[in-house]
Motif scaffolding. Structure first.
Motif, PDB file in Angstrom:
ATOM      1  N   GLN A 205       0.820  -1.204   0.000  1.00 24.80           N
ATOM      2  CA  GLN A 205       0.000   0.000   0.000  1.00 24.80           C
ATOM      3  C   GLN A 205       0.856   1.258   0.000  1.00 24.80           C
ATOM      4  OE1 GLN A 205      -3.011   0.404  -0.500  1.00 24.80           O
ATOM      5  NE2 GLN A 205      -4.119  -1.447  -0.019  1.00 24.80           N
ATOM      6  N   ARG A 206       2.041   1.187   0.623  1.00 22.62           N
ATOM      7  CA  ARG A 206       2.855   2.391   0.715  1.00 22.62           C
ATOM      8  C   ARG A 206       3.680   2.617  -0.542  1.00 22.62           C
ATOM      9  NH1 ARG A 206       7.333   5.146   2.574  1.00 22.62           N
ATOM     10  NH2 ARG A 206       6.847   6.763   4.080  1.00 22.62           N
ATOM     11  N   LEU A 481      16.716  10.486  -6.646  1.00 24.91           N
ATOM     12  CA  LEU A 481      15.329  10.776  -6.989  1.00 24.91           C
ATOM     13  C   LEU A 481      14.367   9.677  -6.557  1.00 24.91           C
ATOM     14  CD1 LEU A 481      13.251  12.574  -8.485  1.00 24.91           C
ATOM     15  CD2 LEU A 481      13.880  11.350 -10.591  1.00 24.91           C
ATOM     16  N   ARG A 482      14.842   8.451  -6.468  1.00 25.05           N
ATOM     17  CA  ARG A 482      13.945   7.308  -6.279  1.00 25.05           C
ATOM     18  C   ARG A 482      13.161   7.376  -4.974  1.00 25.05           C
ATOM     19  NH1 ARG A 482      14.612   2.050  -4.153  1.00 25.05           N
ATOM     20  NH2 ARG A 482      13.236   0.507  -5.125  1.00 25.05           N
ATOM     21  N   ASN A 483      13.828   7.680  -3.877  1.00 25.15           N
ATOM     22  CA  ASN A 483      13.122   7.767  -2.599  1.00 25.15           C
ATOM     23  C   ASN A 483      12.026   8.826  -2.644  1.00 25.15           C
ATOM     24  OD1 ASN A 483      14.211   5.754  -1.084  1.00 25.15           O
ATOM     25  ND2 ASN A 483      15.625   7.039   0.053  1.00 25.15           N
ATOM     26  N   PHE A 484      12.369   9.998  -3.155  1.00 25.27           N
ATOM     27  CA  PHE A 484      11.386  11.079  -3.220  1.00 25.27           C
ATOM     28  C   PHE A 484      10.219  10.680  -4.115  1.00 25.27           C
ATOM     29  CE2 PHE A 484       9.585  14.887  -5.120  1.00 25.27           C
ATOM     30  CZ  PHE A 484       9.379  15.692  -4.009  1.00 25.27           C
ATOM     31  N   PHE A 485      10.493  10.015  -5.209  1.00 26.25           N
ATOM     32  CA  PHE A 485       9.428   9.590  -6.119  1.00 26.25           C
ATOM     33  C   PHE A 485       8.452   8.654  -5.417  1.00 26.25           C
ATOM     34  CE2 PHE A 485       7.412   6.924  -9.234  1.00 26.25           C
ATOM     35  CZ  PHE A 485       7.211   7.735 -10.339  1.00 26.25           C
ATOM     36  N   LEU A 486       8.978   7.639  -4.737  1.00 24.71           N
ATOM     37  CA  LEU A 486       8.097   6.664  -4.081  1.00 24.71           C
ATOM     38  C   LEU A 486       7.332   7.281  -2.919  1.00 24.71           C
ATOM     39  CD1 LEU A 486      10.373   3.483  -4.125  1.00 24.71           C
ATOM     40  CD2 LEU A 486       8.465   4.032  -5.638  1.00 24.71           C
ATOM     41  N   GLY A 501       3.928   1.827  -7.961  1.00 22.71           N
ATOM     42  CA  GLY A 501       4.840   2.961  -7.898  1.00 22.71           C
ATOM     43  C   GLY A 501       6.225   2.642  -8.405  1.00 22.71           C
ATOM     44  N   GLU A 502       6.755   1.467  -8.049  1.00 29.10           N
ATOM     45  CA  GLU A 502       8.075   1.068  -8.524  1.00 29.10           C
ATOM     46  C   GLU A 502       8.085   0.917 -10.040  1.00 29.10           C
ATOM     47  OE1 GLU A 502      12.050   0.244  -8.068  1.00 29.10           O
ATOM     48  OE2 GLU A 502      10.691   0.526  -6.376  1.00 29.10           O
ATOM     49  N   ALA A 503       7.042   0.291 -10.573  1.00 26.12           N
ATOM     50  CA  ALA A 503       6.950   0.119 -12.025  1.00 26.12           C
ATOM     51  C   ALA A 503       6.796   1.467 -12.721  1.00 26.12           C
ATOM     52  CB  ALA A 503       5.768  -0.785 -12.369  1.00 26.12           C
ATOM     53  N   MET A 504       6.093   2.388 -12.108  1.00 33.55           N
ATOM     54  CA  MET A 504       5.923   3.710 -12.707  1.00 33.55           C
ATOM     55  C   MET A 504       7.249   4.459 -12.756  1.00 33.55           C
ATOM     56  SD  MET A 504       3.187   6.649 -11.670  1.00 33.55           S
ATOM     57  CE  MET A 504       2.943   8.091 -12.701  1.00 33.55           C
ATOM     58  N   PHE A 505       8.051   4.320 -11.724  1.00 33.27           N
ATOM     59  CA  PHE A 505       9.369   4.952 -11.723  1.00 33.27           C
ATOM     60  C   PHE A 505      10.243   4.392 -12.840  1.00 33.27           C
ATOM     61  CE2 PHE A 505      13.782   5.154 -10.132  1.00 33.27           C
ATOM     62  CZ  PHE A 505      13.915   6.521 -10.020  1.00 33.27           C
ATOM     63  N   VAL A 506      10.192   3.073 -13.012  1.00 31.15           N
ATOM     64  CA  VAL A 506      10.993   2.435 -14.061  1.00 31.15           C
ATOM     65  C   VAL A 506      10.456   2.779 -15.447  1.00 31.15           C
ATOM     66  CG1 VAL A 506      11.752   0.218 -15.008  1.00 31.15           C
ATOM     67  CG2 VAL A 506      11.683   0.551 -12.536  1.00 31.15           C
ATOM     68  N   GLY A 507       9.119   2.684 -15.612  1.00 37.15           N
ATOM     69  CA  GLY A 507       8.529   2.866 -16.926  1.00 37.15           C
ATOM     70  C   GLY A 507       8.480   4.301 -17.412  1.00 37.15           C
ATOM     71  N   THR A 508       8.646   5.255 -16.519  1.00 38.33           N
ATOM     72  CA  THR A 508       8.612   6.664 -16.945  1.00 38.33           C
ATOM     73  C   THR A 508      10.002   7.288 -16.846  1.00 38.33           C
ATOM     74  OG1 THR A 508       7.995   7.396 -14.703  1.00 38.33           O
ATOM     75  CG2 THR A 508       6.209   6.878 -16.220  1.00 38.33           C
ATOM     76  N   VAL A 509      10.521   7.424 -15.640  1.00 39.79           N
ATOM     77  CA  VAL A 509      11.798   8.111 -15.437  1.00 39.79           C
ATOM     78  C   VAL A 509      12.951   7.324 -16.050  1.00 39.79           C
ATOM     79  CG1 VAL A 509      13.426   8.960 -13.715  1.00 39.79           C
ATOM     80  CG2 VAL A 509      10.971   9.266 -13.367  1.00 39.79           C
ATOM     81  N   LEU A 510      13.074   6.044 -15.658  1.00 38.85           N
ATOM     82  CA  LEU A 510      14.229   5.270 -16.102  1.00 38.85           C
ATOM     83  C   LEU A 510      14.175   4.978 -17.595  1.00 38.85           C
ATOM     84  CD1 LEU A 510      14.836   2.766 -13.175  1.00 38.85           C
ATOM     85  CD2 LEU A 510      15.623   5.110 -13.482  1.00 38.85           C
TER      86      LEU A 510
END
Length: 594
Positions: A205-206, A481-486, A501-510
């Motif tokens: 959830q977090r 950036l990763r901590n702030f993003f999540l 959220g993890e997938a969104m960080f990978v699929g957009t930023v990375l």
């Protein structure tokens, strides 16, 4: 004087006629004779100019007859435009029927992304590869003494509790279950802090909204958002990645084909024509590639990347500087026959101090820096980049169109569409439009096999990547950036139902940074050596990909940047990213769209 006056008269006639109405061919203005009388020119000159006026009138009458045809021409062009779009919509619909009609949505239990993201892999074979190829960094010095002692010690590469010890230690063993747990706990330092009473459900959830509903509905009594049982996502983990499997409605597919596919085709065709021209000019000796050092390019491709840098293993100190080792186990590639071949290990040593490649070994043989550059580029746009694309499927929700922000829905549609282009359409494009590849059909078949191999292989565990923060601008930016993003995503997750959220960080930023950094590392596609006997075919394919698929789409009418996104979540992430590195932050996309 007569010629000069004639030119002035013709100019005045053109100006007056252009300002007149079409139904009134020639407006009333002083004749040539009157003009000549005012200029006090003799009668012969006046007569000659009158003849010129009559001739210009005849020409204007002929032009007017052509102008009368313009409405008919416009009607014909309009009808052709309508017919073309009707035919194009029919083709798009047939394409949708063939590729999307039978797919399932994420809320369906049979959908691969209905479950949680697959776990990262702990590849125990890396230890065997390092021990087998220990000579890679074990060259003896002039006195015949081995440099083994330089590879020991905590500062020289030992990482307690990990499965990646110093390369030269023969007593390295595979990690136990307890060691893996300790390594996993170390990896949590890159993730949001765990609250008290930390549980699996609290983590889900977090860090993501994987348990949130795909199609939220309002309760008739309380007015709160709820979900039916069938629309919830599973808490179990998926077995492997899958790049192209999500359903898309025909309306969304039609929109994406016009507003994204059109510009994708423009980039591909324009880039291919430009590459053909550059290769011809190079063949004729009229164009030379930019000067470059292959050893430095290899080091830059490894350190300043996303998909390749995760293969970092460890580092150690030597008199020449600090060295780092990158290992690609079960390395997929295409051989000279056009078939897929999986090499046991691809090991590269880089001098972090000089930012240069030291040695490179493919299987049991050493290869040059130029061939290493070709293999890294091929792996970067095939096996490694495919995994980033696959993560994007857990970062979309195109089912709750009427319940999420329109920009979020648009980003989801773009991601699903581009994953379809990358896995399904690119091999077709390569078979039909890339005569540069020789046996294109066979190579594209092997390319599909490499994609499937990468999906089953998964992402290697890269918990110790933070050791490269001081040596890599990209790693420093991502880890900062990763901590702030999540953490920011956790505050806005109710606006992103069904999105991890993890997938969104990978699929957009990375994903967007991987494209940008790779294009920066390989500035000129002519750097890839197509004359290599063993890897020339991979270099030719790599040139085509560099020219047609790495840059931003030209004149794209779709808002896809974090910098200009209308949603507050993207704005907060961009502001923080710009503080870390504005140059990289400006290249962050909110979806997979290249």
């Amino acid at each position: 004087h007569l010629k000069r006056t004639a030119r002035v008269l013709r100019l005045s006639e053109c100006v007056v006629m252009s300002l007149s109405k079409i139904d009134q061919l020639l407006p009333s203005y002083p004749s040539a004779c009157e003009l000549m009388s005012l200029s006090k020119i003799d009668w012969n000159a006046s007569r000659a100019l009158c003849l010129l006026q009559e001739l210009s009138g005849v020409v204007w009458q002929a032009l007017y007859q052509r102008i009368r045809l313009f409405p008919r021409l416009s009607a014909g062009l309009g009808g052709a435009f309508v017919l073309f779009n009707a035919w194009n919509c029919h083709v798009i619909y047939q394409n949708w029927l063939e590729n999307f009609a039978d797919r399932t949505v994420r809320s369906c239990p049979t959908c691969p992304s209905h479950r949680r993201l697959p776990s990262v892999t702990w590849n125990s074979n890396i230890l065997g590869h390092l021990q087998q190829h220990s000579a890679l960094v074990g060259d003896e010095d002039e006195d015949g003494e081995s440099s083994e002692e330089e590879g020991s010690g905590e500062e020289d590469g030992e990482m307690p509790g990990s499965d990646f010890e110093a390369v030269k230690l023969p007593e390295v063993q595979s990690p136990s279950h307890g060691e893996r747990r300790r390594a996993t706990s170390d990896r949590q330092s890159l993730q949001p802090e765990n609250p008290a009473g930390y549980t699996l459900l609290a983590s889900l959830q977090r860090r993501s909204s994987a348990l949130k509903m795909m199609r939220p509905t309002k309760s008739s009594r309380s007015g709160s958002m709820r979900a039916t049982k069938s629309s919830n996502l599973s808490t179990e983990r998926s077995q492997h990645l899958d790049m192209d499997h999500l359903y898309m409605s025909f309306g969304d597919f039609l929109w994406a084909s016009y507003f994204i596919g059109t510009f994708t085709a423009a980039l591909a065709v324009g880039g291919l024509c430009k590459l053909l021209l550059k290769q011809k000019l190079q063949k004729w000796g009229l164009l030379q590639p930019k000067p470059f050092d292959p050893e430095k390019v290899v080091a830059n491709m490894l350190l300043e990347s996303i998909g390749l840098v995760v293969h970092y293993v460890n580092q150690w100190q030597t008199p020449e500087g600090k060295l780092a080792c990158f290992v690609f186990p079960d390395f997929p590639m295409m051989n000279t026959r056009g078939d897929m071949e999986v090499v046991k290990a691809f090991i590269i040593t880089v001098n972090l101090t000089l930012k240069k490649m030291v040695k490179s070994k493919l299987g049991d043989g050493e290869i040059t820096a130029s061939d290493t550059m070709t293999l890294l580029w091929f792996n970067g746009f095939s096996a490694s980049h495919v995994k980033i694309h696959s993560y994007g499927n857990w970062a979309v929700n195109n089912e709750a169109k009427h319940y999420v922000h329109p920009f979020i829905h648009q980003s989801s549609v773009a991601t699903v569409y581009y994953n379809f282009i990358g896995k399904t359409q690119f091999p077709k494009f390569g078979t039909t439009c890339l005569p540069l590849l020789g046996d294109a059909e066979r190579q594209m078949s092997a390319f599909k096999q490499i994609i499937n191999h990468a999906e089953r292989q998964g992402v290697v565990n890269h918990w110790n990547l933070k050791e490269l923060v001081g040596h890599s601008e990209a790693v420093h930016f991502v880890t900062g950036l990763r901590n702030f993003f999540l953490n920011t995503f956790e505050k806005h997750k109710h606006e992103f139902p069904g999105i991890d959220g993890e997938a969104m960080f990978v699929g957009t930023v990375l994903h967007s940074l991987d494209h940008t950094l790779c294009s920066w590392s390989l500035e000129d596609e002519l750097w890839l050596d197509v004359t290599s006997e063993r890897f020339g075919h991979l270099a030719q394919l790599g040139r085509c990909v560099r020219a047609t698929a790495t840059e931003d789409l030209p004149c794209l009418p779709v808002n896809k940047s974090y910098r200009t996104a209308p949603h507050p979540f993207y704005q907060k992430v961009y502001r923080h990213a710009a503080k870390l590195n504005k140059k990289l932050a400006d290249h962050m996309d909110t979806c997979i769209i290249k």
